[in-house]
Design an enzyme around this catalytic site. Structure first.
Site, PDB file in Angstrom:
ATOM      1  N   GLN A  92       0.838  -1.207   0.000  1.00  0.00           N
ATOM      2  CA  GLN A  92       0.000   0.000   0.000  1.00  0.00           C
ATOM      3  C   GLN A  92       0.869   1.253   0.000  1.00  0.00           C
ATOM      4  O   GLN A  92       0.577   2.221  -0.696  1.00  0.00           O
ATOM      5  CB  GLN A  92      -0.935   0.007   1.219  1.00  0.00           C
ATOM      6  CG  GLN A  92      -1.849   1.211   1.278  1.00  0.00           C
ATOM      7  CD  GLN A  92      -2.808   1.271   0.103  1.00  0.00           C
ATOM      8  OE1 GLN A  92      -3.412   0.275  -0.261  1.00  0.00           O
ATOM      9  NE2 GLN A  92      -2.945   2.436  -0.509  1.00  0.00           N
ATOM     10  N   CYS A  93       1.949   1.226   0.766  1.00  0.00           N
ATOM     11  CA  CYS A  93       2.855   2.380   0.826  1.00  0.00           C
ATOM     12  C   CYS A  93       3.509   2.642  -0.525  1.00  0.00           C
ATOM     13  O   CYS A  93       3.756   3.794  -0.884  1.00  0.00           O
ATOM     14  CB  CYS A  93       3.912   2.153   1.905  1.00  0.00           C
ATOM     15  SG  CYS A  93       3.218   2.171   3.568  1.00  0.00           S
ATOM     16  N   THR A  94       3.768   1.593  -1.289  1.00  0.00           N
ATOM     17  CA  THR A  94       4.321   1.755  -2.637  1.00  0.00           C
ATOM     18  C   THR A  94       3.308   2.472  -3.525  1.00  0.00           C
ATOM     19  O   THR A  94       3.658   3.404  -4.253  1.00  0.00           O
ATOM     20  CB  THR A  94       4.695   0.385  -3.235  1.00  0.00           C
ATOM     21  OG1 THR A  94       5.709  -0.208  -2.419  1.00  0.00           O
ATOM     22  CG2 THR A  94       5.220   0.512  -4.646  1.00  0.00           C
ATOM     23  N   VAL A  98       5.039   6.290  -0.793  1.00  0.00           N
ATOM     24  CA  VAL A  98       5.787   6.428   0.456  1.00  0.00           C
ATOM     25  C   VAL A  98       6.985   5.476   0.497  1.00  0.00           C
ATOM     26  O   VAL A  98       7.942   5.703   1.231  1.00  0.00           O
ATOM     27  CB  VAL A  98       4.849   6.161   1.663  1.00  0.00           C
ATOM     28  CG1 VAL A  98       5.576   6.232   2.976  1.00  0.00           C
ATOM     29  CG2 VAL A  98       3.690   7.142   1.648  1.00  0.00           C
TER      30      VAL A  98
END
EC number: 1.-.-.-
Length: 133
Positions: A92-94, A98
């Site tokens: 999700q951060c990718t 982030v």
């Protein structure tokens, strides 16, 4: 057995933060850790973004390496610890920009060592053997 003696027998923990353990830099890091970390080391692979406290500690060790993997590092360090990015899945951060896809970071918490590739493992840890979880 005393608590101190019990703690002395515990392996040192090295954490690898990676979206996928078998892809890109993470694969290279894990391969290097197999030959370079000591017998008293335990490697943990985390697919979750670090907590704010972990991110602060990591950036104190090697801000350049962390900033290369975490594009919005300065912004994140200003956020409260309960922000949604912290402890979120790296996948999700990718997507959120982030965390860099295909990248990874390894941290030896006790020895205050950090790197982003296999070469840094060899340079900072030397060579011997360890266990991987």
């Amino acid at each position: 057995m005393s608590l101190l003696r019990t703690l002395q027998m515990q392996p040192r923990v090295i954490t690898v933060f990676a979206e996928h353990a078998n892809v890109g830099a993470a694969s290279e890091i894990l391969g290097a850790l197999k030959t370079a970390s000591g017998p008293k080391c335990k490697v943990q692979v985390s697919t979750m973004f670090p907590t704010l406290e972990q991110l602060i500690y990591m950036s104190e060790i090697n801000r350049t390496a962390v900033a290369a993997q975490v594009p919005r590092l300065s912004e994140l360090l200003q956020k409260p610890s309960f922000s949604e990015e912290f402890s979120s899945p790296l996948a999700q951060c990718t997507q959120d920009g982030v965390w860099r896809s295909q990248g990874g970071l390894w941290v030896d918490w006790e020895k205050r060592l950090l790197g982003a590739d296999g070469q840094s493992v060899h340079e900072l840890l030397g060579s011997s053997t360890m266990t991987i979880d």
